[in-house]
Design a protein around this motif. Sequence first.
Motif, PDB file in Angstrom:
ATOM      1  N   GLY A   1     -24.400 -14.922 -13.873  1.00 20.83           N
ATOM      2  CA  GLY A   1     -24.463 -15.807 -15.006  1.00 20.83           C
ATOM      3  C   GLY A   1     -24.944 -16.953 -14.527  1.00 20.83           C
ATOM      4  N   VAL A   2     -24.863 -18.177 -15.312  1.00 17.51           N
ATOM      5  CA  VAL A   2     -25.331 -19.445 -14.965  1.00 17.51           C
ATOM      6  C   VAL A   2     -24.578 -20.151 -13.919  1.00 17.51           C
ATOM      7  N   GLY A   3     -23.054 -20.021 -14.043  1.00 14.50           N
ATOM      8  CA  GLY A   3     -22.372 -20.329 -12.984  1.00 14.50           C
ATOM      9  C   GLY A   3     -22.605 -19.670 -11.608  1.00 14.50           C
ATOM     10  N   ASP A   4     -23.081 -18.681 -11.315  1.00 14.82           N
ATOM     11  CA  ASP A   4     -23.318 -18.263  -9.943  1.00 14.82           C
ATOM     12  C   ASP A   4     -24.616 -18.833  -9.722  1.00 14.82           C
TER      13      ASP A   4
ATOM     14  N   PRO B   1     -35.151  -5.218 -10.233  1.00 12.61           N
ATOM     15  CA  PRO B   1     -33.705  -4.477 -10.432  1.00 12.61           C
ATOM     16  C   PRO B   1     -32.880  -4.832  -9.238  1.00 12.61           C
ATOM     17  N   ALA B   2     -31.409  -4.820  -9.678  1.00 11.86           N
ATOM     18  CA  ALA B   2     -30.547  -5.229  -8.608  1.00 11.86           C
ATOM     19  C   ALA B   2     -30.323  -4.233  -7.310  1.00 11.86           C
ATOM     20  N   ARG B   3     -30.159  -4.674  -6.270  1.00 13.85           N
ATOM     21  CA  ARG B   3     -30.307  -3.740  -5.124  1.00 13.85           C
ATOM     22  C   ARG B   3     -28.828  -3.333  -4.869  1.00 13.85           C
ATOM     23  N   SER B   4     -27.771  -3.837  -5.410  1.00 10.75           N
ATOM     24  CA  SER B   4     -26.473  -3.515  -5.151  1.00 10.75           C
ATOM     25  C   SER B   4     -25.562  -3.831  -6.553  1.00 10.75           C
ATOM     26  N   GLU B   5     -24.131  -3.379  -6.151  1.00 12.77           N
ATOM     27  CA  GLU B   5     -23.254  -3.902  -7.243  1.00 12.77           C
ATOM     28  C   GLU B   5     -22.584  -5.101  -6.652  1.00 12.77           C
ATOM     29  N   LEU B   6     -22.443  -5.865  -7.549  1.00 11.38           N
ATOM     30  CA  LEU B   6     -21.638  -7.223  -7.098  1.00 11.38           C
ATOM     31  C   LEU B   6     -20.285  -7.232  -7.412  1.00 11.38           C
ATOM     32  N   PRO B   7     -19.421  -7.897  -6.623  1.00  9.49           N
ATOM     33  CA  PRO B   7     -17.860  -7.501  -7.188  1.00  9.49           C
ATOM     34  C   PRO B   7     -17.500  -8.782  -8.038  1.00  9.49           C
ATOM     35  N   GLY B   8     -16.236  -8.420  -8.724  1.00  4.00           N
ATOM     36  CA  GLY B   8     -16.000  -9.411  -9.619  1.00  4.00           C
ATOM     37  C   GLY B   8     -16.869  -9.598 -10.785  1.00  4.00           C
ATOM     38  N   ALA B   9     -16.645 -10.749 -11.422  1.00  2.00           N
ATOM     39  CA  ALA B   9     -17.350 -10.947 -12.800  1.00  2.00           C
ATOM     40  C   ALA B   9     -18.341 -12.105 -12.499  1.00  2.00           C
TER      41      ALA B   9
ATOM     42  N   LEU C   1     -20.283 -21.027 -17.224  1.00  2.00           N
ATOM     43  CA  LEU C   1     -20.166 -22.442 -17.255  1.00  2.00           C
ATOM     44  C   LEU C   1     -18.703 -22.891 -17.525  1.00  2.00           C
ATOM     45  N   GLU C   2     -17.879 -22.195 -18.312  1.00  2.00           N
ATOM     46  CA  GLU C   2     -16.767 -22.416 -18.461  1.00  2.00           C
ATOM     47  C   GLU C   2     -15.813 -22.342 -17.100  1.00  2.00           C
ATOM     48  N   ASP C   3     -15.873 -21.274 -16.120  1.00  2.00           N
ATOM     49  CA  ASP C   3     -15.426 -20.991 -14.950  1.00  2.00           C
ATOM     50  C   ASP C   3     -15.592 -22.374 -14.173  1.00  2.00           C
ATOM     51  N   LEU C   4     -16.761 -22.698 -14.127  1.00  2.00           N
ATOM     52  CA  LEU C   4     -16.845 -24.046 -13.185  1.00  2.00           C
ATOM     53  C   LEU C   4     -16.167 -25.216 -14.034  1.00  2.00           C
ATOM     54  N   ARG C   5     -16.233 -25.464 -15.401  1.00  4.80           N
ATOM     55  CA  ARG C   5     -15.356 -26.604 -15.802  1.00  4.80           C
ATOM     56  C   ARG C   5     -13.671 -26.281 -15.456  1.00  4.80           C
TER      57      ARG C   5
END
Length: 212
Positions: free
Chosen positions: A148-151, A189-197, A201-205
Motif C-alpha cells: 500500500g501507499v503506507g509501505d 510479479p511478486a517473488r515472495s509473500e509479505l507478512p502482515g497487511a 495512510l491511515e496506519d501512518l496517521r
Amino acid sequence: MRRVPRPRADALRNRERIVTAAREMFVEFGAQVPLDEIARRAGVGNATLYRNFPERGDLVREVVNSLMARVTERALEAGAEEADTFAALRRFTHAAADERIGALCPMLDGGFDKDHPDLRAERERLEEAVQGLVDRAQAAGRLRADVGVGDLMVAVSQLTRPLPGTGCLNMDRFVHRHLQVFLDGLEAPARSELPGAAATLEDLRSDARCSS
C-alpha cells in the motif's frame, strides 16, 4: 472595501530564501539550529526573519508545508510524464529522496501545529497524488498487489534517513542505490509473500498520533 496590499516581490523572495535556508540547515544540523544562522545563510537580517516567522514553530511549519508541496509536484509530474505506471512510481520515489524527505521527517516531530489548515490541505494533496501513482501501477499489473501507499512512504522515509550520529551527508551516495533495490521488490510479479497487511495512510496517521 479596503484592499489588502500585496507583498512586494523582494519581500516574497526574502521569505522564500529563508525557507530554503531553513530546510537546508534542518537537514544538516537539526530543527534546533539557531535562527540567526538561518538568517545568515539566507542573506537577510534577523529582523526580516522574525518579521516573517515570529516563532520557530512558524518557520518549521512553513518548511514542512513547502517540502510537502515540492514532493506533491514531483508525484504529479511523474504521473503526467511517464507512460509506464511503474516508471512513474520509480521516478517519484527517487525524486522524493532528492527532496530530502527522509532527512527532515525525524527532525520535525514537534514544535509546530500539525493540524494547521494549510498543512492538512497540503498533506491531503500529497496523499492523493501518491495514492494515484500506486493505484494506477496496481491496476496496470505493474505493482504487486499486496503493498500500500503506507509501505512506500515508510520505506522512502527510512531509506533516505541519515544514519544516527553520522553528522554528514556523504551517505547520500548510497540512497538511490538502496531505493532501487527496494523498488525491484515492489514490481510485479511478486517473488515472495509479505507478512502482515499492507500499510495504509491511515496506519501512518495513527502511528503519528501515538508518538505525539
